[in-house]
Design a protein around this motif. Structure first.
Motif, PDB file in Angstrom:
ATOM      1  N   UNK A  40       4.379   2.977   4.073  1.00  0.00           N
ATOM      2  CA  UNK A  40       5.384   1.928   3.923  1.00  0.00           C
ATOM      3  C   UNK A  40       5.119   0.823   4.923  1.00  0.00           C
ATOM      4  N   UNK A  41       5.728  -0.340   4.643  1.00  0.00           N
ATOM      5  CA  UNK A  41       5.760  -1.414   5.628  1.00  0.00           C
ATOM      6  C   UNK A  41       7.003  -2.261   5.385  1.00  0.00           C
ATOM      7  N   UNK A  42       7.299  -3.102   6.336  1.00  0.00           N
ATOM      8  CA  UNK A  42       8.459  -3.987   6.280  1.00  0.00           C
ATOM      9  C   UNK A  42       7.999  -5.381   6.680  1.00  0.00           C
ATOM     10  N   UNK A  43       8.834  -6.398   6.498  1.00  0.00           N
ATOM     11  CA  UNK A  43       8.441  -7.755   6.900  1.00  0.00           C
ATOM     12  C   UNK A  43       7.928  -7.800   8.333  1.00  0.00           C
ATOM     13  N   UNK A  44       6.835  -8.528   8.509  1.00  0.00           N
ATOM     14  CA  UNK A  44       6.190  -8.627   9.814  1.00  0.00           C
ATOM     15  C   UNK A  44       4.940  -7.802   9.943  1.00  0.00           C
ATOM     16  N   UNK A  81      -5.688 -14.292   8.295  1.00  0.00           N
ATOM     17  CA  UNK A  81      -4.664 -13.415   8.868  1.00  0.00           C
ATOM     18  C   UNK A  81      -3.316 -13.745   8.253  1.00  0.00           C
ATOM     19  N   UNK A  82      -2.489 -12.709   8.043  1.00  0.00           N
ATOM     20  CA  UNK A  82      -1.211 -12.883   7.357  1.00  0.00           C
ATOM     21  C   UNK A  82      -0.198 -11.875   7.877  1.00  0.00           C
ATOM     22  N   UNK A  83       1.055 -12.090   7.525  1.00  0.00           N
ATOM     23  CA  UNK A  83       2.092 -11.100   7.781  1.00  0.00           C
ATOM     24  C   UNK A  83       2.876 -10.870   6.499  1.00  0.00           C
ATOM     25  N   UNK A  84       3.293  -9.623   6.284  1.00  0.00           N
ATOM     26  CA  UNK A  84       4.089  -9.257   5.113  1.00  0.00           C
ATOM     27  C   UNK A  84       5.470  -9.878   5.236  1.00  0.00           C
ATOM     28  N   UNK A  85       6.027 -10.309   4.100  1.00  0.00           N
ATOM     29  CA  UNK A  85       7.323 -10.977   4.110  1.00  0.00           C
ATOM     30  C   UNK A  85       8.277 -10.398   3.075  1.00  0.00           C
ATOM     31  N   UNK A  86       9.540 -10.600   3.305  1.00  0.00           N
ATOM     32  CA  UNK A  86      10.621 -10.500   2.320  1.00  0.00           C
ATOM     33  C   UNK A  86      10.977  -9.076   1.876  1.00  0.00           C
ATOM     34  N   UNK A  87      10.010  -8.284   1.469  1.00  0.00           N
ATOM     35  CA  UNK A  87      10.326  -6.970   0.909  1.00  0.00           C
ATOM     36  C   UNK A  87       9.910  -5.844   1.848  1.00  0.00           C
ATOM     37  N   UNK A  88      10.652  -4.719   1.746  1.00  0.00           N
ATOM     38  CA  UNK A  88      10.159  -3.459   2.287  1.00  0.00           C
ATOM     39  C   UNK A  88       9.323  -2.821   1.187  1.00  0.00           C
ATOM     40  N   UNK A  89       8.182  -2.300   1.550  1.00  0.00           N
ATOM     41  CA  UNK A  89       7.250  -1.722   0.586  1.00  0.00           C
ATOM     42  C   UNK A  89       7.116  -0.226   0.814  1.00  0.00           C
ATOM     43  N   UNK A  90       7.242   0.538  -0.257  1.00  0.00           N
ATOM     44  CA  UNK A  90       6.979   1.975  -0.259  1.00  0.00           C
ATOM     45  C   UNK A  90       5.796   2.189  -1.186  1.00  0.00           C
ATOM     46  N   UNK A  91       4.733   2.825  -0.713  1.00  0.00           N
ATOM     47  CA  UNK A  91       3.490   2.926  -1.467  1.00  0.00           C
ATOM     48  C   UNK A  91       3.047   4.386  -1.565  1.00  0.00           C
ATOM     49  N   UNK A  92       2.854   4.862  -2.798  1.00  0.00           N
ATOM     50  CA  UNK A  92       2.343   6.207  -3.068  1.00  0.00           C
ATOM     51  C   UNK A  92       0.910   6.076  -3.575  1.00  0.00           C
ATOM     52  N   UNK A 103       6.995   0.581  -4.576  1.00  0.00           N
ATOM     53  CA  UNK A 103       8.400   0.245  -4.771  1.00  0.00           C
ATOM     54  C   UNK A 103       8.757  -0.867  -3.805  1.00  0.00           C
ATOM     55  N   UNK A 104       9.399  -1.929  -4.328  1.00  0.00           N
ATOM     56  CA  UNK A 104       9.775  -3.069  -3.517  1.00  0.00           C
ATOM     57  C   UNK A 104      11.291  -3.091  -3.324  1.00  0.00           C
ATOM     58  N   UNK A 105      11.709  -3.228  -2.059  1.00  0.00           N
ATOM     59  CA  UNK A 105      13.127  -3.234  -1.703  1.00  0.00           C
ATOM     60  C   UNK A 105      13.494  -4.598  -1.118  1.00  0.00           C
ATOM     61  N   UNK A 106      14.665  -5.092  -1.510  1.00  0.00           N
ATOM     62  CA  UNK A 106      15.145  -6.395  -1.050  1.00  0.00           C
ATOM     63  C   UNK A 106      16.570  -6.242  -0.530  1.00  0.00           C
ATOM     64  N   UNK A 107      17.077  -7.239   0.213  1.00  0.00           N
ATOM     65  CA  UNK A 107      18.458  -7.144   0.722  1.00  0.00           C
ATOM     66  C   UNK A 107      19.477  -7.063  -0.408  1.00  0.00           C
ATOM     67  N   UNK A 108      20.544  -6.296  -0.180  1.00  0.00           N
ATOM     68  CA  UNK A 108      21.632  -6.245  -1.156  1.00  0.00           C
ATOM     69  C   UNK A 108      22.865  -6.974  -0.597  1.00  0.00           C
ATOM     70  N   UNK A 109      23.898  -7.071  -1.397  1.00  0.00           N
ATOM     71  CA  UNK A 109      25.090  -7.840  -1.011  1.00  0.00           C
ATOM     72  C   UNK A 109      25.881  -7.183   0.107  1.00  0.00           C
ATOM     73  N   UNK A 224       2.420 -15.204   4.332  1.00  0.00           N
ATOM     74  CA  UNK A 224       2.225 -15.202   2.875  1.00  0.00           C
ATOM     75  C   UNK A 224       3.175 -14.202   2.254  1.00  0.00           C
ATOM     76  N   UNK A 225       3.653 -14.532   1.068  1.00  0.00           N
ATOM     77  CA  UNK A 225       4.570 -13.640   0.373  1.00  0.00           C
ATOM     78  C   UNK A 225       3.802 -12.487  -0.248  1.00  0.00           C
ATOM     79  N   UNK A 226       4.394 -11.284  -0.295  1.00  0.00           N
ATOM     80  CA  UNK A 226       3.706 -10.138  -0.895  1.00  0.00           C
ATOM     81  C   UNK A 226       3.638 -10.267  -2.402  1.00  0.00           C
ATOM     82  N   UNK A 227       2.657  -9.592  -2.992  1.00  0.00           N
ATOM     83  CA  UNK A 227       2.569  -9.508  -4.459  1.00  0.00           C
ATOM     84  C   UNK A 227       3.745  -8.690  -4.943  1.00  0.00           C
TER      85      UNK A 227
END
Length: 229
Positions: A40-44, A81-92, A103-109, A224-227
């Motif tokens: 997994x990874x998170x923004x940054x 060089x880049x940094x991951x942005x916006x989403x938390x990523x879970x990778x299998x 799996x891409x996770x984003x902020x909820x309300x 850069x924004x993640x795919x």
């Protein structure tokens, strides 16, 4: 090759047949089993992308992505060089599969995170390294809704292009066709990793973990924004 320890930083690399690195990304290990290496990874989180590919994302210009694939075919590209942005990523990453499940996770309300979508990336099987694992992205993707009830293919035009350029060989194309059938069967039957889809949909990044970093310094990273479809 040893198994990785939970919490350890690993590096996922896309390595072309020439042996040159096309991209690399720092990830944190959640589990390492016979079924899959789960990271997994998170923004940054640190990464390096092909400079033309990063430019295409920065400007939303898909024509530059075409240039990036042309550069890949000729073996002439630079990494940025880049940094991951916006989403938390879970990778299998199942070890012998011609795909990874993301799996891409984003902020909820409510101030937390929610699963936005599943994303199947068609790529080479795992090649373990001391620092993580190598694979190679084959340009074709499948986007799946959080409840697994609907899916659609993505980047089939780019997949046709990399086929024309010889980036994806006939043997790799056959492997991708087989993997397509395998993935859609997994979705239809809710088996493999998708048997635990509900559990993983509730996953959250461990805030105590430091941001995953590449094992060597990366100067002046581009954002850069993640795919993500």
């Amino acid at each position: 090759m040893r198994r990785f320890v939970t919490g350890e930083t690993v590096v996922r690399r896309d390595v072309y047949r020439s042996g040159r690195v096309w991209s690399e990304q720092a990830l944190r290990v959640l589990a390492d089993t016979g079924e899959a290496l789960v990271t997994a990874c998170a923004p940054g989180a640190e990464a390096r992308w092909p400079a033309l590919y990063a430019k295409a994302r920065d400007h939303g210009d898909r024509s530059v992505r075409t240039e990036a694939f042309d550069a890949l075919a000729t073996g002439r590209w630079e990494l940025a060089a880049a940094v991951w942005q916006e989403t938390d990523l879970l990778l299998f990453k199942p070890p012998a599969a011609w795909f990874s499940i993301n799996a891409f996770f984003v902020p909820d309300s409510a101030g937390g995170r929610r699963l936005r979508n599943w994303y199947i990336n068609f790529e080479h099987p795992t090649r373990r390294t001391e620092a993580g694992f190598d694979t190679f992205d084959l340009a074709l993707d499948l986007i799946v809704t959080p409840d697994l009830t609907h899916w659609e293919w993505k980047d089939e035009d780019e997949y046709a292009q990399v086929r024309r350029l010889g980036i994806v060989s006939d043997a790799e194309h056959q492997a991708v066709d087989d993997a397509r059938a395998q993935v859609t069967a997994m979705l239809a039957d809710r088996n493999g990793i998708f048997a635990l889809a509900g559990r993983w949909a509730a996953w959250t990044w461990e805030p105590a973990w430091p941001t995953p970093r590449l094992p060597r310094p990366t100067a002046a990273p581009r954002r850069v924004a993640p795919e993500c479809g």
